[in-house]
Design a protein around this motif. Structure first.
Motif, short mmCIF file in Angstrom:
data_model
loop_
_atom_site.label_atom_id
_atom_site.label_comp_id
_atom_site.label_asym_id
_atom_site.label_seq_id
_atom_site.Cartn_x
_atom_site.Cartn_y
_atom_site.Cartn_z
N GLY A 1 20.06 49.15 58.40
CA GLY A 1 20.15 50.49 57.46
C GLY A 1 18.47 51.22 57.62
O GLY A 1 18.85 52.31 56.91
N ILE A 2 18.00 50.52 58.21
CA ILE A 2 16.29 51.46 58.11
C ILE A 2 16.36 51.84 59.22
O ILE A 2 16.55 51.48 59.92
N GLN A 3 15.46 53.32 58.82
CA GLN A 3 15.18 54.17 60.83
C GLN A 3 14.60 53.56 60.62
O GLN A 3 13.92 52.35 61.15
N ALA A 4 15.37 53.57 62.68
CA ALA A 4 14.67 52.52 63.74
C ALA A 4 15.62 51.28 64.01
O ALA A 4 14.47 51.01 64.93
N VAL A 5 15.25 50.14 62.86
CA VAL A 5 16.21 49.06 63.40
C VAL A 5 16.91 49.16 63.90
O VAL A 5 17.96 49.93 64.24
N LYS A 6 17.61 48.07 65.08
CA LYS A 6 17.92 48.49 66.40
C LYS A 6 18.70 47.24 66.42
O LYS A 6 19.75 46.43 66.96
N GLY A 7 18.64 45.61 65.56
CA GLY A 7 18.42 44.84 65.97
C GLY A 7 18.19 43.80 64.67
O GLY A 7 16.80 44.06 64.12
N VAL A 8 19.10 42.93 64.06
CA VAL A 8 18.72 42.08 63.27
C VAL A 8 19.43 40.57 63.12
O VAL A 8 20.65 40.63 63.90
N GLU A 9 18.43 39.57 62.90
CA GLU A 9 19.03 38.16 63.44
C GLU A 9 17.96 37.65 62.30
O GLU A 9 17.88 37.53 62.00
N ILE A 10 19.50 36.61 61.87
CA ILE A 10 19.07 35.78 60.92
C ILE A 10 18.60 34.27 62.08
O ILE A 10 19.54 33.76 62.70
N GLY A 11 17.51 33.72 61.23
CA GLY A 11 17.37 32.78 61.52
C GLY A 11 17.04 32.25 63.04
O GLY A 11 16.52 33.12 63.73
N ASP A 12 18.05 31.63 64.04
CA ASP A 12 17.69 31.83 65.73
C ASP A 12 18.05 32.79 66.11
O ASP A 12 18.30 33.00 67.29
N GLY A 13 19.33 33.87 65.15
CA GLY A 13 20.16 34.28 65.69
C GLY A 13 20.83 34.54 67.19
O GLY A 13 21.03 33.52 67.71
N PHE A 14 20.38 35.51 67.66
CA PHE A 14 20.23 35.34 69.18
C PHE A 14 19.93 34.10 70.73
O PHE A 14 21.34 33.88 70.99
N ALA A 15 19.36 33.50 69.99
CA ALA A 15 18.52 32.20 70.72
C ALA A 15 19.77 31.50 70.58
O ALA A 15 20.18 30.46 71.24
N LEU A 16 20.75 31.33 69.21
CA LEU A 16 22.11 30.14 69.23
C LEU A 16 22.77 30.05 69.88
O LEU A 16 23.43 29.47 70.61
N ALA A 17 22.99 31.26 70.81
CA ALA A 17 24.11 31.64 71.24
C ALA A 17 24.23 31.25 73.28
O ALA A 17 25.14 30.65 73.65
N ARG A 18 23.08 30.82 73.27
CA ARG A 18 22.77 29.91 74.32
C ARG A 18 22.74 28.32 74.51
O ARG A 18 22.35 27.72 75.17
N LEU A 19 22.64 27.96 73.12
CA LEU A 19 22.15 26.11 72.31
C LEU A 19 24.12 25.85 72.29
O LEU A 19 25.16 25.76 72.24
N ARG A 20 24.07 24.39 72.49
CA ARG A 20 25.18 23.22 72.26
C ARG A 20 24.83 23.56 70.98
O ARG A 20 24.14 23.80 70.27
N GLY A 21 25.82 22.82 69.62
CA GLY A 21 26.40 22.85 68.98
C GLY A 21 25.31 22.01 68.20
O GLY A 21 24.51 21.75 66.91
#
Ligand SMILES: Cc1cc2nc3c(=O)[nH]c(=O)nc-3n(C[C@H](O)[C@H](O)[C@H](O)COP(=O)(O)O)c2cc1C
Length: 355
Positions: free
Chosen positions: A220-240
């Motif tokens: 909700g802050i101006q000009a922010v276009k992406g938010v991640e928590i912890g390893d965020g987007f990188a987790l999508a490429r890892l195994r559980g």
């Protein structure tokens, strides 16, 4: 009662106002600490000369006596010193006398990437300024003041929140180059919160998930276009087996890929939130636009502007994270009085102590 925050104020209007309700009574506030956060928001490489005009300081109109909250709505004000140059153009009432100063001519060339086009269409404004003045990030000043108050409440139960930019080699050179090209840049910030007990937020209702509330507050802050928590987007490429933080015999984790949040709740580890800021939309070398009155092609509005505001974003996002954590802590520990809030936290820690 929960914590709530409402704010008002235009970029070049008389001032910025925030009303905070639900704060426990007896919370000691430090004016210098709030003003120091306001100063941090104004600093940073790449800001516009506006920051030299404003020297933000908080004023309290209600809810505080002798530095302690009364448990009643707390009203904060940050005055816009620059309003002196916009008295006619941003007069709340129909201005008297001849147009003088800034903001006297209607803006009709919307900037790509700003609120200008959709804002005038949505609200039926004839002057783009009627939209951009509130859309501007200037009012984040009073949100930073509110975040400072939230940090004071969190400190009573040992939670600390801090924000900074994610190191990028040659950041200043990148800003200098963009300025020379009459362009702008963005960047990445990271906010960390320590001392957060497990169990703030909930999985029970999606609007009360702490991960969702933090992401919404930062997005909700101006000009922010992406938010991640912890390893965020990188987790999508890892195994559980690589992605999750194993639980040790002392209940602690040796890794923190989850960024301190599981199932919408804090899990007792450090909370880590990252945000990506786009390059600022006001360019000294303007992009193509259209004149909303004549329909002719033109160049977008050029107005005094930052080249970069990443360091400022770190302070604003720190305030947003602090506010949401304070809301979740207030929801969990309640308290009309700060002593009750602290006692409930202590009782909770005693209940969950390792047996
Ligand atoms: C601290 C801060 C300072 C900003 N300063 C400027 C600025 O000087 N010029 C500008 O064009 N945008 C600035 N922005 C970004 C705009 O306010 C924002 O891009 C615009 O309101 C459109 O909203 P959106 O980017 O979220 O879509 C700033 C944002 C933040 C958080």
């Amino acid at each position: 009662m929960t914590l709530r925050l409402a704010s008002a104020g235009e970029s070049h209007g008389p001032g910025l106002v925030a009303i905070l309700t639900g704060l426990p009574a007896g919370l000691t506030l430090d004016r210098d600490a709030i003003d120091a956060d306001l100063r941090r928001r104004q600093e940073g490489y790449g800001r516009s000369p506006r920051q030299r005009i404003e020297q933000d300081r908080v004023e309290v109109l209600a809810g505080l006596r002798h530095g302690r909250t009364l448990g009643t709505p707390l009203a904060l004000v940050v005055w816009n010193r620059d309003h002196d140059n916009w008295k006619w153009g941003m007069s709340p009432w129909p201005p008297e006398g001849d147009p003088v100063g800034k903001g006297t001519k209607p803006v009709t060339l919307p900037r790509p990437g700003h609120a200008d086009l959709a804002g005038v269409l949505k609200y039926g404004h004839a002057d783009v300024r009627d939209a951009l003045e509130r859309a501007s990030a200037r009012h984040t000043a009073v949100h930073v003041a509110a975040g400072s108050v939230a940090k004071a409440l969190l400190a009573t139960i040992g939670i600390a929140v801090s924000g900074g930019t994610v190191d990028e080699p040659g950041l200043q050179a990148r800003i200098d180059e963009a300025r020379a090209d009459r362009d702008t840049v963005g960047g990445i910030v990271e906010i960390r919160a320590t001392g957060v007990p497990p169990g703030l937020g909930t999985y029970a209702a999606k609007e009360d998930r702490l991960d969702g509330r933090l992401a919404a507050a930062v997005m909700g802050i101006q000009a922010v276009k992406g938010v991640e928590i912890g390893d965020g987007f990188a987790l999508a490429r890892l195994r559980g087996s690589q992605a999750h933080d194993e639980i040790g015999p002392d209940r602690r984790r040796s890794t923190n890929r989850a960024g301190g949040l599981e199932a919408g709740m804090s899990n007792g580890e450090e909370i880590v939130v990252r945000a990506a800021m786009k390059p600022l939309p006001t360019l000294m070398k303007p992009l193509a636009s259209v004149d909303l009155v004549t329909g002719e092609p033109g160049e977008a509005l050029v107005e005094r502007s930052d080249v970069a505001a990443v360091e400022a974003l770190a302070v604003v996002a720190e305030a947003a994270v602090a506010w949401e954590l304070a809301v979740s802590a207030r929801d969990k520990f309640g308290g009309d009085a700060t002593v009750d809030f602290v006692a409930a936290h202590q009782a909770y820690l005693a209940r969950i102590a390792w047996r």
